[in-house]
Design a protein around this motif. Structure first.
Motif, PDB file in Angstrom:
ATOM      1  N   VAL A   1       1.095  -1.205   0.030  1.00  0.00           N
ATOM      2  CA  VAL A   1      -0.045   0.102  -0.104  1.00  0.00           C
ATOM      3  C   VAL A   1       0.754   1.363  -0.464  1.00  0.00           C
ATOM      4  O   VAL A   1       0.877   1.719  -0.824  1.00  0.00           O
ATOM      5  CB  VAL A   1      -0.859   0.082   1.459  1.00  0.00           C
ATOM      6  CG1 VAL A   1      -1.797   0.854   1.593  1.00  0.00           C
ATOM      7  CG2 VAL A   1      -1.867  -0.580   1.099  1.00  0.00           C
ATOM      8  N   PHE A   2       1.698   1.604   0.544  1.00  0.00           N
ATOM      9  CA  PHE A   2       2.508   2.090   0.705  1.00  0.00           C
ATOM     10  C   PHE A   2       3.723   2.390  -0.706  1.00  0.00           C
ATOM     11  O   PHE A   2       3.355   3.177  -1.414  1.00  0.00           O
ATOM     12  CB  PHE A   2       3.448   1.828   1.570  1.00  0.00           C
ATOM     13  CG  PHE A   2       5.178   3.248   2.169  1.00  0.00           C
ATOM     14  CD1 PHE A   2       4.669   4.390   1.962  1.00  0.00           C
ATOM     15  CD2 PHE A   2       6.314   2.663   2.039  1.00  0.00           C
ATOM     16  CE1 PHE A   2       5.509   5.718   2.111  1.00  0.00           C
ATOM     17  CE2 PHE A   2       6.807   4.264   1.931  1.00  0.00           C
ATOM     18  CZ  PHE A   2       6.615   5.217   2.589  1.00  0.00           C
ATOM     19  N   GLY A   3       3.751   1.471  -1.051  1.00  0.00           N
ATOM     20  CA  GLY A   3       4.759   1.582  -2.395  1.00  0.00           C
ATOM     21  C   GLY A   3       3.803   2.622  -3.618  1.00  0.00           C
ATOM     22  O   GLY A   3       3.617   3.163  -4.239  1.00  0.00           O
ATOM     23  N   ALA A   4       2.689   1.647  -3.294  1.00  0.00           N
ATOM     24  CA  ALA A   4       1.222   2.467  -4.480  1.00  0.00           C
ATOM     25  C   ALA A   4       1.044   4.130  -3.724  1.00  0.00           C
ATOM     26  O   ALA A   4       0.869   4.677  -5.379  1.00  0.00           O
ATOM     27  CB  ALA A   4      -0.172   1.431  -4.301  1.00  0.00           C
ATOM     28  N   ALA A   5       1.468   4.563  -2.518  1.00  0.00           N
ATOM     29  CA  ALA A   5       0.906   5.802  -2.532  1.00  0.00           C
ATOM     30  C   ALA A   5       2.226   5.960  -3.026  1.00  0.00           C
ATOM     31  O   ALA A   5       2.128   7.299  -3.380  1.00  0.00           O
ATOM     32  CB  ALA A   5       0.829   5.783  -0.921  1.00  0.00           C
ATOM     33  N   VAL A   6       3.365   5.922  -3.398  1.00  0.00           N
ATOM     34  CA  VAL A   6       4.299   6.642  -3.618  1.00  0.00           C
ATOM     35  C   VAL A   6       4.553   6.336  -4.919  1.00  0.00           C
ATOM     36  O   VAL A   6       5.159   7.488  -5.541  1.00  0.00           O
ATOM     37  CB  VAL A   6       5.708   5.813  -3.291  1.00  0.00           C
ATOM     38  CG1 VAL A   6       7.252   6.420  -3.865  1.00  0.00           C
ATOM     39  CG2 VAL A   6       5.593   5.896  -1.785  1.00  0.00           C
ATOM     40  N   GLY A   7       3.759   5.450  -5.636  1.00  0.00           N
ATOM     41  CA  GLY A   7       3.804   5.491  -7.024  1.00  0.00           C
ATOM     42  C   GLY A   7       3.116   6.809  -7.562  1.00  0.00           C
ATOM     43  O   GLY A   7       3.501   7.243  -8.339  1.00  0.00           O
ATOM     44  N   SER A   8       1.512   6.683  -7.022  1.00  0.00           N
ATOM     45  CA  SER A   8       1.006   8.461  -6.833  1.00  0.00           C
ATOM     46  C   SER A   8       1.833   9.499  -7.037  1.00  0.00           C
ATOM     47  O   SER A   8       1.421  10.040  -7.804  1.00  0.00           O
ATOM     48  CB  SER A   8      -0.140   7.722  -5.889  1.00  0.00           C
ATOM     49  OG  SER A   8      -0.772   8.842  -6.084  1.00  0.00           O
ATOM     50  N   PHE A   9       2.500   9.455  -5.765  1.00  0.00           N
ATOM     51  CA  PHE A   9       3.555  10.736  -6.274  1.00  0.00           C
ATOM     52  C   PHE A   9       4.101  10.697  -7.366  1.00  0.00           C
ATOM     53  O   PHE A   9       5.264  11.974  -7.870  1.00  0.00           O
ATOM     54  CB  PHE A   9       4.513  10.649  -4.793  1.00  0.00           C
ATOM     55  CG  PHE A   9       5.460  11.661  -4.673  1.00  0.00           C
ATOM     56  CD1 PHE A   9       4.724  12.660  -4.346  1.00  0.00           C
ATOM     57  CD2 PHE A   9       6.900  11.768  -4.690  1.00  0.00           C
ATOM     58  CE1 PHE A   9       5.879  14.593  -5.238  1.00  0.00           C
ATOM     59  CE2 PHE A   9       7.963  12.242  -5.027  1.00  0.00           C
ATOM     60  CZ  PHE A   9       6.704  13.587  -4.751  1.00  0.00           C
ATOM     61  N   LEU A  10       5.012  10.001  -7.841  1.00  0.00           N
ATOM     62  CA  LEU A  10       5.843   9.227  -8.983  1.00  0.00           C
ATOM     63  C   LEU A  10       5.092  10.221 -10.280  1.00  0.00           C
ATOM     64  O   LEU A  10       5.929  10.555 -10.984  1.00  0.00           O
ATOM     65  CB  LEU A  10       5.927   7.797  -9.010  1.00  0.00           C
ATOM     66  CG  LEU A  10       7.626   7.719  -7.726  1.00  0.00           C
ATOM     67  CD1 LEU A  10       7.677   5.768  -8.316  1.00  0.00           C
ATOM     68  CD2 LEU A  10       8.221   8.581  -7.384  1.00  0.00           C
ATOM     69  N   ASN A  11       3.782   9.256 -10.057  1.00  0.00           N
ATOM     70  CA  ASN A  11       3.048  10.395 -11.517  1.00  0.00           C
ATOM     71  C   ASN A  11       2.707  11.701 -11.056  1.00  0.00           C
ATOM     72  O   ASN A  11       2.755  12.093 -12.475  1.00  0.00           O
ATOM     73  CB  ASN A  11       1.624   9.558 -11.403  1.00  0.00           C
ATOM     74  CG  ASN A  11       1.092   8.097 -11.588  1.00  0.00           C
ATOM     75  OD1 ASN A  11       2.005   8.021 -12.554  1.00  0.00           O
ATOM     76  ND2 ASN A  11       0.111   7.651 -11.314  1.00  0.00           N
ATOM     77  N   VAL A  12       2.907  12.015 -10.057  1.00  0.00           N
ATOM     78  CA  VAL A  12       3.209  13.427 -10.321  1.00  0.00           C
ATOM     79  C   VAL A  12       4.235  14.124 -11.249  1.00  0.00           C
ATOM     80  O   VAL A  12       4.819  15.397 -11.327  1.00  0.00           O
ATOM     81  CB  VAL A  12       2.858  14.308  -8.620  1.00  0.00           C
ATOM     82  CG1 VAL A  12       3.351  15.775  -9.225  1.00  0.00           C
ATOM     83  CG2 VAL A  12       1.550  13.712  -8.354  1.00  0.00           C
ATOM     84  N   CYS A  13       5.675  13.467 -10.532  1.00  0.00           N
ATOM     85  CA  CYS A  13       6.572  14.198 -11.122  1.00  0.00           C
ATOM     86  C   CYS A  13       6.604  13.921 -12.602  1.00  0.00           C
ATOM     87  O   CYS A  13       7.205  14.301 -12.796  1.00  0.00           O
ATOM     88  CB  CYS A  13       7.436  13.040 -10.179  1.00  0.00           C
ATOM     89  SG  CYS A  13       8.037  12.635  -8.382  1.00  0.00           S
ATOM     90  N   ILE A  14       6.305  12.544 -12.741  1.00  0.00           N
ATOM     91  CA  ILE A  14       5.868  12.557 -14.436  1.00  0.00           C
ATOM     92  C   ILE A  14       5.496  13.299 -15.075  1.00  0.00           C
ATOM     93  O   ILE A  14       5.806  13.172 -15.949  1.00  0.00           O
ATOM     94  CB  ILE A  14       6.127  10.704 -14.403  1.00  0.00           C
ATOM     95  CG1 ILE A  14       6.227   9.922 -14.093  1.00  0.00           C
ATOM     96  CG2 ILE A  14       5.707  10.159 -16.465  1.00  0.00           C
ATOM     97  CD1 ILE A  14       6.159   8.209 -14.156  1.00  0.00           C
ATOM     98  N   HIS A  15       4.860  13.482 -14.671  1.00  0.00           N
ATOM     99  CA  HIS A  15       3.909  14.478 -15.094  1.00  0.00           C
ATOM    100  C   HIS A  15       4.660  16.211 -15.092  1.00  0.00           C
ATOM    101  O   HIS A  15       4.428  16.792 -16.427  1.00  0.00           O
ATOM    102  CB  HIS A  15       2.722  14.686 -15.114  1.00  0.00           C
ATOM    103  CG  HIS A  15       1.040  15.373 -15.550  1.00  0.00           C
ATOM    104  ND1 HIS A  15       0.892  15.672 -16.438  1.00  0.00           N
ATOM    105  CD2 HIS A  15       1.184  16.789 -15.282  1.00  0.00           C
ATOM    106  CE1 HIS A  15      -0.770  16.381 -17.110  1.00  0.00           C
ATOM    107  NE2 HIS A  15       0.109  16.926 -15.991  1.00  0.00           N
TER     108      HIS A  15
END
Ligand code: ZN
Length: 253
Positions: free
Chosen positions: A11-25
């Motif tokens: 779950v923590f990894g998925a939440a970090v992934g959500s932040f990575l999406n922000v970085c990618i965009h």
């Protein structure tokens, strides 16, 4: 690892992934990562917290904005699932101190892979600090500062040389310096042995997929390939199995 802890890490990894999406965009557009809050790129409506749950919101909203029904790219849940998987794998394979640099490294590779795929750039704001951070960690844990230093110099140097030779022979830019800095970063984090394995794996992946694309689309190979995406894939594999493969190979000598 207990089931509860594994679930927490995922779950923590998925939440970090959500932040990575922000970085990618936002990184390629040079936008702030902190402000404003997430909003629909089509209609500008802010994304409510209950619509911002990794993976689940995407399924719940059938991959569309709640307000304007514009489709949300499938890359968002894919990045979240990939990050969750990488987090779980890293916690399973590495002991506590080494988990920290490996997780940072994996996050950087995921962001670089998607940005290179979409924009054909590898932002300096990730690769340059990445080289320094990888080298600093190596003073306290594997691969050790010597392997790290050789890795970053040989990694950056070899790609730079290939680019130079290509430029002299063909008279055109074959490889961006982004790749040079990215491979230096990979060498700094993983050491020179796993860096060479990364180069081998990514060249193999790139050639295989590139040949496939040339066959199917009759396209221009150089134009078609985001090498950083392949470097990231190779580096993630090397990060997990690198030490084992290098040890197995060395056992023949
Ligand atoms: Zn919208």
């Amino acid at each position: 690892m207990s089931f509860g802890f594994a679930a927490l890490v995922t779950v923590f990894g998925a939440a970090v992934g959500s932040f990575l999406n922000v970085c990618i965009h936002r990184l390629p557009l040079r936008l702030s990562l902190a402000w404003p809050a997430s909003h629909c790129p089509k209609c500008g409506a802010p994304v409510k917290p209950y619509d911002n749950i990794p993976v689940i919101s995407y399924i719940w909203l059938f991959g569309r904005c709640r307000h304007c029904r514009a489709p949300i790219s499938v890359k968002y849940p894919v990045v979240e699932i990939a990050t969750a998987a990488v987090f779980l794998g890293t916690f399973l394979l590495f002991d506590p101190p080494a988990v920290v640099p490996r997780l940072l490294f994996a996050c950087a590779m995921i962001v670089l892979a998607v940005i290179d795929l979409e924009h054909r750039i590898l932002p300096d704001v990730i690769t340059l600090p990445g080289i320094a951070v990888g080298f600093l960690f190596s003073f306290f844990m594997p691969p050790g500062w010597r392997d790290s230093l050789i890795g970053l110099l040989v990694g950056g140097g070899s790609l730079w040389l290939i680019g130079e030779v290509y430029f002299r022979v063909r008279g055109e830019e074959g490889m961006g310096f982004g790749d040079v800095k990215m491979l230096a970063m990979i060498g700094a984090f993983l050491g020179w042995r796993s860096m060479l394995l990364t180069l081998f794996l990514s060249s193999f992946l790139g050639s295989a997929i590139g040949l496939g694309m040339v066959t199917v689309k009759r396209g221009d190979m150089k134009y078609a390939l985001p090498f950083g995406t392949f470097l990231a894939a190779g580096a993630l594999i090397a990060s997990v199995v690198g030490d084992r493969i290098v040890g197995w190979y060395a056992s023949f000598y």
